[in-house]
Design a protein around this motif. Structure first.
Motif, short mmCIF file in Angstrom:
data_model
loop_
_atom_site.label_atom_id
_atom_site.label_comp_id
_atom_site.label_asym_id
_atom_site.label_seq_id
_atom_site.Cartn_x
_atom_site.Cartn_y
_atom_site.Cartn_z
N GLY A 1 0.82 -1.21 0.00
CA GLY A 1 0.00 0.00 0.00
C GLY A 1 0.85 1.25 0.00
O GLY A 1 2.05 1.22 -0.30
N ASP A 2 0.22 2.37 0.36
CA ASP A 2 0.93 3.64 0.32
C ASP A 2 1.06 4.29 1.69
O ASP A 2 1.37 5.48 1.79
N ILE A 3 0.82 3.50 2.75
CA ILE A 3 0.94 4.03 4.10
C ILE A 3 1.55 2.96 5.00
O ILE A 3 1.45 1.76 4.72
N VAL A 4 2.21 3.40 6.04
CA VAL A 4 2.89 2.48 6.95
C VAL A 4 1.89 1.49 7.58
O VAL A 4 0.73 1.82 7.83
N VAL A 5 2.37 0.26 7.81
CA VAL A 5 1.59 -0.73 8.56
C VAL A 5 2.39 -1.03 9.84
O VAL A 5 3.38 -1.76 9.80
N PRO A 6 1.97 -0.47 10.96
CA PRO A 6 2.75 -0.65 12.18
C PRO A 6 2.47 -2.00 12.86
O PRO A 6 1.35 -2.50 12.86
N PHE A 7 3.53 -2.57 13.44
CA PHE A 7 3.45 -3.71 14.35
C PHE A 7 2.66 -4.89 13.76
O PHE A 7 1.60 -5.26 14.25
#
Length: 838
Positions: free
Chosen positions: A777-783
């Motif tokens: 995607g175009d956004i961070v995926v945290p943890f």
């Protein structure tokens, strides 16, 4: 030579107190039948487990069912078995050994009363030469009195009267579930004319040689001569041999032999080297052949203690040195592994020790409010390099914390301590003794060696294990609790057990000057899977201990809702609450561990409260949930304890737009001297790199370097979130450590935008070792984290809770923890994946 009587079928039956002594009613002359019929019993085990199997109590771990079980502790319980040794054992003299009696019991064999025993940790031992029938059925009965009255967590230490595990009576991480039963093995021992006793095995190094010192007594029925033999081997190869004839005068002879081992393979703590174990076999012979035999496994190592660098002259030596190398303690506190500790299996012990080792932990503290563990646990620690800090069974109580001077208590404490020292001293893992947990004087200052209770224990250690360090209590020194307003007085300290806030938490621990930090923690919720196992659907909602009695019953002290809502705002679901709570626990613990480790050997180590929990809590300070699932904090602790680790010192989590963010980069190296490249970068939620720097450093072995200062004037960012990522690369450009920090620009509910962020997109691909996951995607995926969703197995996922920015991918290795069913494979498991915003 022993046989275990736990292999035979056992029964148990409940009675009103004293009824078994009377058997028949004085008025009516009829049999007094008891409160239960005969039930199948598990030995080792406990009455609650057997009642649960028989359907006589409801699951005490579910909702508030434990309240319905409190009658059990107030009854008498009779165990019985019938055994025929047959050809399984032969000899001249026979002894029954009950390794763990909980708590006071009467013993009968073939209708003969053998005696009465009180105490959990000193075995009940009875000669049965004239009573045992070798080739016939023998009836063995053990009659337990009701559990004694004892202090729960809140009370008066000075009024304790027993050597029973106090956490049973209600502690913050458990309920009231007071055990009764045979909690360790029952053995029938046989010998010939001579027996081995008081074995003491010590190891050391000198002039590049290993030393193994073996001493023991040979006891005989008459004055005569016998032959004794000592055989030492390593992985089947003979290393040393000794044989001699002994004159057994007045019924006893002492053996003391020192072996010098050329080219020894040394034993090291986890993370510093290997753990080879030498087998030491002791044998004595009479005219008929082998009379008695013992077998031990030991490691060769030199153990020393030093004062910390720059420590006050009056401080105790808190730095442990193994084979000449100072060991920075990466520790955890252990509670008993289950409220029903008698029913903890060897498989369960293996699971926990495997998780301990995988987390880079090198020391466990066996806490004084719990139990002295079964021998199998210490054998596992020997084999896995886990040093043991062993406390005697005493603990604080809140109202007063003064060690008891009751004469009956002191005698019980003495008996249990002598046995514990003689048994545990032979384990290479055993490192330090302590008088108990949080014992203090009337002014709440840690107790010293001058107190008569502590002085007695100190003398026992000096007599039976003289080379070991004995600490009067934990904490020790001028301060019980960490107090940054009193510099120079924080020796071994405890506290805090809560996250202290988005500013204060960091200011406290960055200013700490503790010499050792042997107990502290941060609380966090258990996973949704665990919550669903411990309570019904009507409780699966965002609530807290004030509103919900079932939640209160499962973790009253550890309510994090108010804390977490102040940081994340109102939660949309219980799942969101759980993730937020676990993040703050992980973040809070990482801060403490890294701050302590940056002062390596000025501070000699950290011991987290707590690794496990003996009963399922909605929220608790544990790293691993009752049902075996590691929390987020487990993985962040593991990362903080890695041999090579980069960390960031910072004063707060919120930095306003246009405020200059300031952090300091450090690197810890527990390995030999080598060169590393440290890379640090600041990123936004889209993975845009706002700042990047790198620096080569040659870092001495077993040391820490202050690498550089980060200063960044951060502009207003989307979502008000930015990340600082540290990476350590070796000379071949391999990333060997990665550490990610998250900061906010928002004063109110600083991480609301993080937990409510768009979910992002991941591709998940199965690999031979686990899974390859990519952020498409175009956004961070945290943890990002995986878990076994059907509860079939305990698993470990390397790098669980990794964050991926757009375009990044990571290989997650999935492994079965030791102690699972032997035929279980990863292919049989269902691994699910989620993230902080999933």
């Amino acid at each position: 030579m022993y046989i275990s009587l736990s292999q035979y079928p056992w029964k148990v039956k409940g009675f009103w107190p004293y009824v078994p002594f009377k058997q028949k009613s004085m008025e009516l002359g009829q049999e007094l039948m008891g409160v239960t019929d005969w039930l199948d019993a598990t030995v080792p085990g406990g009455v609650h487990y057997d009642l649960l199997k028989a359907g006589m109590i409801e699951d005490p771990y579910y909702e508030q069912n434990s309240l319905k079980c409190e009658w059990v502790e107030n009854r008498w319980w009779m165990y019985k078995t019938v055994f025929n040794p047959g050809d399984k054992i032969s000899g001249k003299y026979f002894t029954l050994i009950f390794k763990g009696i909980d708590y006071k019991a009467h013993f009968y064999l073939n209708g003969h009363k053998l005696g009465v025993h009180e105490g959990m940790y000193e075995p009940a031992v009875f000669p049965v030469d004239d009573i045992l029938k070798l080739h016939e059925d023998n009836e063995l009965i053990v009659l337990f009195e009701h559990a004694p009255w004892e202090m729960p967590q809140i009370g008066y230490t000075s009024r304790t009267r027993t050597q029973k595990s106090r956490f049973n009576y209600k502690w913050d991480f458990g309920t009231r579930l007071v055990n009764i039963g045979i909690w360790d093995d029952v053995l029938l021992k046989t010998t010939g004319e001579y027996s081995i006793d008081d074995v003491f095995i010590q190891t050391d190094t000198q002039d590049d040689e290993g030393l193994i010192s073996v001493s023991f007594f040979v006891n005989g029925k008459t004055a005569s001569h016998c032959k004794a033999r000592i055989f030492i081997d390593l992985e089947g190869k003979e290393i040393a041999y000794w044989e001699n004839s002994l004159a057994v005068s007045e019924g006893t002879a002492e053996v003391s032999v020192d072996f010098r081992i050329s080219n020894p393979r040394l034993w090291y703590p986890n993370g510093m080297g290997e753990q080879p174990l030498y087998r030491v076999t002791l044998e004595v012979f009479d005219a008929d052949g082998l009379s008695d035999q013992r077998e031990y496994h030991t490691g060769i190592r030199k153990l020393e203690y030093r004062k910390n660098q720059g420590s006050p002259s009056e401080s105790l030596p808190y730095t442990f040195v193994v084979n000449g190398k100072p060991v920075y303690i990466k520790g955890v506190n252990l509670t008993p592994f289950d409220h029903l500790y008698g029913n903890v299996t060897r498989q369960t012990y293996r699971k926990y020790v495997d998780l301990i080792k995988r987390a880079n932990i090198n020391m466990v503290r066996i806490w004084g409010g719990g139990i002295i563990e079964k021998e199998y646990f210490y054998k596992l620690c020997d084999a896995n390099g886990i040093m043991v800090w062993q406390e005697f069974i005493q603990s604080s109580s809140g109202i007063d914390n003064i060690p008891s001077l009751d004469p009956h208590f002191l005698q019980l404490l003495k008996n249990n301590a002598i046995h514990a020292v003689k048994e545990k001293r032979n384990h290479v893992c055993h490192t330090v003794w302590s008088g108990g947990n949080e014992l203090m004087d009337e002014n709440n200052v840690p107790i010293t060696y001058d107190h008569p209770n502590i002085k007695m224990l100190e003398q026992i250690v000096k007599q039976y294990d003289p080379k070991k360090l004995f600490l009067p209590t934990s904490a020790s020194g001028p301060n019980e609790y960490l107090n940054i307003e009193q510099p120079g007085m924080n020796h071994d300290v405890h506290g805090s057990w809560k996250y202290e806030g988005i500013c204060r938490h960091y200011q406290i621990y960055n200013k700490s000057d503790s010499l050792f930090h042997s107990e502290f923690g941060v609380d966090g919720c258990s996973s949704m899977d665990s919550i669903k196992k411990m309570m019904g659907p009507e409780h699966w909602k965002v609530t807290d201990m004030t509103e919900n009695l079932v939640w209160r019953h499962h973790g009253e002290w550890w309510d994090t809702r108010q804390r977490d809502e102040s940081i994340f705002g109102k939660f949309k679901s219980l799942e969101q609450f759980v993730k937020a709570s676990q993040f703050i626990q992980a973040e809070g613990l990482r801060c403490i561990l890294e701050a302590n480790r940056r002062r390596k050997f000025c501070n000699s180590g950290s011991i987290i409260w707590q690794f496990n929990e003996p009963w399922p809590n909605v929220s608790c300070t544990s790293l691993v949930e009752y049902y075996g699932r590691p929390k987020m904090a487990y993985y962040w602790v593991r990362q903080s304890y890695t041999p090579v680790h980069a960390s960031l010192a910072y004063d707060k989590l919120v930095w306003k737009p246009d405020e200059t963010f300031t952090g300091r980069v450090f690197i810890n190296n527990s390995l030999l001297e080598r060169e590393f490249t440290i890379v640090w970068e600041i990123l936004d939620v889209y993975g845009n790199v706002l700042l990047v720097r790198e620096k080569k450093e040659i870092i001495q072995g077993n040391s820490v370097n202050d690498v550089d200062i980060i200063k960044y004037n951060n502009p207003r960012l989307d979502h008000g979130i930015f990340f600082v990522r540290l990476r350590v690369k070796d000379t071949e450009n391999n990333i060997i450590d990665e550490n990610l920090y998250i900061f906010s620009q928002e004063q109110e509910y600083p991480f609301a935008s993080l937990i409510n962020m768009d979910q992002g997109k991941l591709s998940v691909q199965k690999t031979p070792e686990g899974y390859r996951i990519k952020n498409v995607g175009d956004i961070v995926v945290p943890f990002i984290y995986g878990f076994e969703e059907e509860g079939k197995a305990w698993i470990f996922i390397k790098d669980n809770y990794t964050t991926l920015f757009p375009g990044e991918e990571h290989d997650f290795t999935v492994e079965l923890v030791e102690g699972n069913e032997p035929d279980l494979t990863l292919d049989a498991l269902s691994i699910a994946w989620d993230s902080f915003v999933g």
